[in-house]
Structures are given as structure tokens and as C-alpha cells.
Design a protein around this motif. Structure first.
Motif, PDB file in Angstrom:
ATOM      1  N   ILE A  95      -9.416 -58.494 -78.180  1.00  0.00           N
ATOM      2  CA  ILE A  95      -8.736 -59.188 -77.076  1.00  0.00           C
ATOM      3  C   ILE A  95      -7.906 -60.345 -77.614  1.00  0.00           C
ATOM      4  O   ILE A  95      -6.783 -60.573 -77.158  1.00  0.00           O
TER       5      ILE A  95
ATOM      6  N   TRP B 126      -4.805 -58.876 -78.949  1.00  0.00           N
ATOM      7  CA  TRP B 126      -3.973 -58.457 -77.819  1.00  0.00           C
ATOM      8  C   TRP B 126      -3.298 -59.675 -77.180  1.00  0.00           C
ATOM      9  O   TRP B 126      -2.123 -59.647 -76.848  1.00  0.00           O
TER      10      TRP B 126
ATOM     11  N   HIS C  89      -2.225 -49.198 -74.231  1.00  0.00           N
ATOM     12  CA  HIS C  89      -2.953 -48.939 -72.995  1.00  0.00           C
ATOM     13  C   HIS C  89      -3.867 -47.718 -73.150  1.00  0.00           C
ATOM     14  O   HIS C  89      -4.991 -47.713 -72.654  1.00  0.00           O
TER      15      HIS C  89
ATOM     16  N   LYS D 150      -5.123 -46.799 -76.024  1.00  0.00           N
ATOM     17  CA  LYS D 150      -6.186 -47.262 -76.922  1.00  0.00           C
ATOM     18  C   LYS D 150      -7.249 -48.025 -76.127  1.00  0.00           C
ATOM     19  O   LYS D 150      -8.447 -47.833 -76.330  1.00  0.00           O
ATOM     20  N   LEU D 151      -6.795 -48.904 -75.239  1.00  0.00           N
ATOM     21  CA  LEU D 151      -7.744 -49.679 -74.439  1.00  0.00           C
ATOM     22  C   LEU D 151      -8.602 -48.786 -73.556  1.00  0.00           C
ATOM     23  O   LEU D 151      -9.794 -49.064 -73.352  1.00  0.00           O
TER      24      LEU D 151
END
Length: 140
Positions: A64, A67, A82, A84-85
Motif C-alpha cells: 500500500i 501504491w 487493479h 494485481k490488487l
């Protein structure tokens, strides 16, 4: 920022080691009926879970942070993040399923076969492959 990325990778690798080994312990637990070997495997799986859980939190936290540094990675060329998340969300869910399965073994309520656990053990490998491909190749 490179230190943050390095720690993210270190914690992810460590977390994955546990996610790949814990279901192997479950395979052996499902094959054992009772006794000293069963108790030893329960002890091992419990200790591994207690070791893995902080690693998962640190891996996600450093992810995070990375990111955040890249301003939440939005715009053209960042759609891969997105995906990957989403895979990371599945991975966190897998971790929670492992915790529930461990609790079932402790309570003597396991209903799944060792074969089921062998297949279950492949899920983190598939997620890892997807995550690495998304991060390295950035297909979209």
C-alpha cells in the motif's frame, strides 16, 4: 522508495513460503488419524500461522505504501495494478481460509480429504504466477 519496494518483496516472499507450506501440513493432518504425530502437526501449523500472519500484514502494508507513492496508480497504462490488487484480495482470502481450516483441525472437525488439500495447495502458486506476470509484463 527502493527500500520500501525491497521490504515489500521480502515480506511477500516470506508470506508465500508459509502459504505454500501450510497446506502441505494440512495434507499430512488429513492423512493422520490421531495421536502424537497429529498433535505435532497441529503445533507446527499453529506456529506457522502465527509467523505468517504478521508477514502478510507487513507485505500488504508495504504494498500500500508503494501504491500510495505512485499516487494510487491510476490513469493510462496502470490497469494492471487493479488486476494485481484483485489477486492480492484473493490471496488474503486464501490466508483466512487457511486459518479457518486450521481451527477445524484443532477442533477435530476436518471433513476434507488429503487429495482436496493437495489441490488447495496449488492456489497460491497460481495467484503468484498471475501477480508476477501482471507486475513484470504489465499486459494492460
Amino acid at each position: 522508495m527502493l527500500w520500501v519496494k525491497a521490504f515489500h518483496v521480502i515480506f511477500v516472499i516470506s508470506w508465500f513460503a508459509g502459504l505454500c507450506y501450510l497446506p502441505r501440513i494440512f495434507v499430512n493432518l488429513a492423512m493422520e488419524q490421531d495421536g502424537a504425530a497429529y498433535q505435532r502437526l497441529l503445533l507446527m501449523s499453529g506456529k506457522l500461522l502465527r509467523f505468517m500472519s504478521p508477514l502478510s500484514i507487513l507485505a500488504v502494508a508495504f504494498g500500500i505504501w508503494t501504491w500510495w507513492f505512485y499516487s494510487f496508480a491510476s490513469g493510462p497504462g496502470w490497469h494492471w495494478i487493479h488486476a494485481k490488487l484483485l489477486l492480492v484480495v484473493f490471496l488474503v482470502g486464501y490466508h483466512h481460509v487457511c486459518m479457518r481450516l486450521h481451527k477445524n483441525f484443532v477442533a477435530g472437525r476436518n471433513t476434507k480429504s488429503h487429495t482436496w488439500y493437495r489441490w488447495f495447495n496449488e492456489i497460491p502458486v497460481v495467484l503468484l504466477a498471475g501477480i508476477v506476470i501482471l507486475v513484470i509484463v504489465k499486459p494492460f
